[in-house]
Every structure is written in C-alpha cells, then in structure tokens.
Write a protein that holds these residues in place. Sequence first.
Motif, PDB file in Angstrom:
ATOM      1  N   HIS A 159       0.846  -1.179   0.000  1.00  0.00           N
ATOM      2  CA  HIS A 159       0.000   0.000   0.000  1.00  0.00           C
ATOM      3  C   HIS A 159       0.883   1.231   0.000  1.00  0.00           C
ATOM      4  O   HIS A 159       2.068   1.147   0.307  1.00  0.00           O
ATOM      5  CB  HIS A 159      -0.975   0.050   1.180  1.00  0.00           C
ATOM      6  N   LEU A 160       0.313   2.343  -0.388  1.00  0.00           N
ATOM      7  CA  LEU A 160       0.994   3.620  -0.272  1.00  0.00           C
ATOM      8  C   LEU A 160       0.585   4.238   1.047  1.00  0.00           C
ATOM      9  O   LEU A 160      -0.602   4.295   1.371  1.00  0.00           O
ATOM     10  CB  LEU A 160       0.601   4.551  -1.419  1.00  0.00           C
ATOM     11  N   SER A 161       1.563   4.699   1.818  1.00  0.00           N
ATOM     12  CA  SER A 161       1.280   5.324   3.108  1.00  0.00           C
ATOM     13  C   SER A 161       1.342   6.834   2.959  1.00  0.00           C
ATOM     14  O   SER A 161       2.270   7.371   2.345  1.00  0.00           O
ATOM     15  CB  SER A 161       2.294   4.869   4.159  1.00  0.00           C
ATOM     16  N   ILE A 162       0.353   7.506   3.524  1.00  0.00           N
ATOM     17  CA  ILE A 162       0.239   8.947   3.403  1.00  0.00           C
ATOM     18  C   ILE A 162       0.094   9.542   4.790  1.00  0.00           C
ATOM     19  O   ILE A 162      -0.821   9.172   5.542  1.00  0.00           O
ATOM     20  CB  ILE A 162      -0.971   9.319   2.519  1.00  0.00           C
ATOM     21  N   ASP A 163       1.006  10.469   5.132  1.00  0.00           N
ATOM     22  CA  ASP A 163       0.914  11.176   6.404  1.00  0.00           C
ATOM     23  C   ASP A 163      -0.326  12.058   6.388  1.00  0.00           C
ATOM     24  O   ASP A 163      -0.670  12.643   5.362  1.00  0.00           O
ATOM     25  CB  ASP A 163       2.154  12.051   6.632  1.00  0.00           C
ATOM     26  N   SER A 164      -0.963  12.173   7.556  1.00  0.00           N
ATOM     27  CA  SER A 164      -2.230  12.893   7.599  1.00  0.00           C
ATOM     28  C   SER A 164      -2.491  13.455   8.986  1.00  0.00           C
ATOM     29  O   SER A 164      -2.162  12.827   9.989  1.00  0.00           O
ATOM     30  CB  SER A 164      -3.349  11.923   7.215  1.00  0.00           C
ATOM     31  N   ALA A 165      -3.100  14.620   9.037  1.00  0.00           N
ATOM     32  CA  ALA A 165      -3.528  15.188  10.320  1.00  0.00           C
ATOM     33  C   ALA A 165      -4.770  14.465  10.832  1.00  0.00           C
ATOM     34  O   ALA A 165      -4.940  14.274  12.033  1.00  0.00           O
ATOM     35  CB  ALA A 165      -3.807  16.686  10.166  1.00  0.00           C
TER      36      ALA A 165
ATOM     37  N   THR B 127      -4.245   0.339  -2.683  1.00  0.00           N
ATOM     38  CA  THR B 127      -4.550   0.354  -1.261  1.00  0.00           C
ATOM     39  C   THR B 127      -3.741   1.487  -0.654  1.00  0.00           C
ATOM     40  O   THR B 127      -2.527   1.579  -0.861  1.00  0.00           O
ATOM     41  CB  THR B 127      -4.180  -0.988  -0.594  1.00  0.00           C
ATOM     42  N   LEU B 128      -4.428   2.376   0.054  1.00  0.00           N
ATOM     43  CA  LEU B 128      -3.787   3.532   0.659  1.00  0.00           C
ATOM     44  C   LEU B 128      -3.930   3.464   2.174  1.00  0.00           C
ATOM     45  O   LEU B 128      -5.028   3.218   2.678  1.00  0.00           O
ATOM     46  CB  LEU B 128      -4.430   4.828   0.151  1.00  0.00           C
TER      47      LEU B 128
END
Length: 125
Positions: free
Chosen positions: A7-13, A49-50
Amino acid sequence: MSSLIRHLSIDSADPYALAGFWAEALNGSLADDDFPGDAEALVTAADATLLFVRVDDRKTVKNRVHVDLQPQDRTRDEEVERLLALGATLQGDHRRPDGTGWVTLHDPEGNEFCVERSAAERATG
C-alpha cells in the motif's frame, strides 16, 4: 522473487477524514475497523490500497511522490469536477487547447495529485 507495493502510506492530520475523501475519489472503501479519531485508516480500491497515518507535522512543501489518476468511465474534465465537488482544490490547470494535458489538484489536506485524460480520450487524439 521481487517485492510488491502493499500500500501507499500517506501522512495525515486526520487519517479517517482524508481516507474518506480518497475512498470516494477511488470508488473504494474504508476498512471495517476504521473510525474517526483512529491513528490509521486504510482505503482499498480496485487498483490501489492507501494507508493514512496520523502525523502531527503539517505539510509544508510539495510532495516528492504523488498519485496520477486516469478516469475509467468519464472524461478528465468530468472527473476533475467530481473531485472538486468531493473537496479537492485546484492547484494547476495544464489542459491545452488541443485537449491534451492534465489538472493538478490538492486533496483536503493539501497533497498534490493529477488527473489525466481517460484511455478513451487518449485513443481519439
């Protein structure tokens, strides 16, 4: 044997809220065990998939990696309008008079992504 991108991981608030946007954008779904306030949220779609992970640092510079979307059942311009209605914002319009080009948008947390022409649009010119 080679590695696969799981999956690609994305930083998020706010992982749950941002995952909700991307689930709508990709016609995907959030994992059944993801809820508002969770530190992570997983979106599963047909071809991606994220994983959204809570990070307290705010985004301050352009992404080094971004997603390029290619609509499958609508035109590029229709897809741009749909994504804007979901909460994306326009960053840069790179459409050309001959119909080529792309549009760069920001997701609700400011991450860049592009919308390209559909395969049908590419086939016609």
